[in-house]
Scaffold this motif. Sequence first.
Motif, short mmCIF file in Angstrom:
data_model
loop_
_atom_site.label_atom_id
_atom_site.label_comp_id
_atom_site.label_asym_id
_atom_site.label_seq_id
_atom_site.Cartn_x
_atom_site.Cartn_y
_atom_site.Cartn_z
N GLU A 9 15.93 -111.75 1.57
CA GLU A 9 14.91 -110.77 1.17
C GLU A 9 14.49 -110.02 2.43
OE1 GLU A 9 12.87 -109.86 -1.80
OE2 GLU A 9 12.45 -108.45 -0.17
N ASP A 53 17.51 -111.00 -3.20
CA ASP A 53 16.98 -109.67 -3.51
C ASP A 53 18.15 -108.73 -3.82
OD1 ASP A 53 15.17 -107.59 -3.74
OD2 ASP A 53 15.22 -107.13 -1.59
N LYS A 103 10.47 -108.33 -10.07
CA LYS A 103 9.25 -108.24 -9.26
C LYS A 103 8.29 -107.25 -9.92
CE LYS A 103 11.83 -108.46 -4.92
NZ LYS A 103 12.12 -107.68 -3.72
CA CA Z 1 14.55 -105.35 -0.78
#
Ligand code: CA
Length: 228
Positions: A9, A53, A103
């Motif tokens: 991430e 991510d 997210k």
């Molecule tokens: Ca990112």
Amino acid sequence: MSARILLVEDEPGLVMTLSDLLTGEGYEVESDGDGLSGLAKALHGGFDAILLDVMLPGKDGMEVCRELRRRKSGVAILMLTARTQLADRVGGLKLGADDYLTKPFEPPELLARIEALLRRVRRDGDAPGAHVRFGDVEVDFDAREARKGGQPVSLAGKEMDLLRYLVERRGQTVSRDDLLEGVWEYQPGVTSRTVDVHVAWLRQKLEENPQSPRYIHTVRGVGYRFSA
Ligand code: CA
């Protein structure tokens, strides 16, 4: 035994929050903010699960996921995506991710997903890597110790790495190229002959009859397959 989690991430705030959260839950956490170096860690770090991510510098999360599965890594992958498009979620799962989370998410949701993933990994692979038993052979990869019939067997570093690589992909055929890359990281002077020689040594040390192996099988023209 605590699970090892790799967090790939690039958002520093999220890295800090998630690292604290997971460490607080007793997980061992490492993080990387770049897709390329994250992929290298994921391949060689012996992790149980990866939080990945999608939007990353170096290599995006989808590509990292695709590459991990192409190399037959059995690590559990949870994609973290800021995007809400259905196409991305489906895309990630198609590439071999186990689950995804959009997210922003709540910590309990993340923890529940991770626990579910780790349960699955443990069921499938008996906590991949750490410890394996086949026939009268017992190997503890973390301690780097092997025993056969209760007697210690001395395995050289690369023999241990090679065995682990094959065991973690049990039932799958692993090509010599994959082994050269995954175990030797393309060190100069290392050829597919090196792989064959190490396999022969492993069989000599671990198999009852090295000429007719029960565990480390040759797949003609391709490579090797571990099964037990
Ligand atoms: Ca990112």
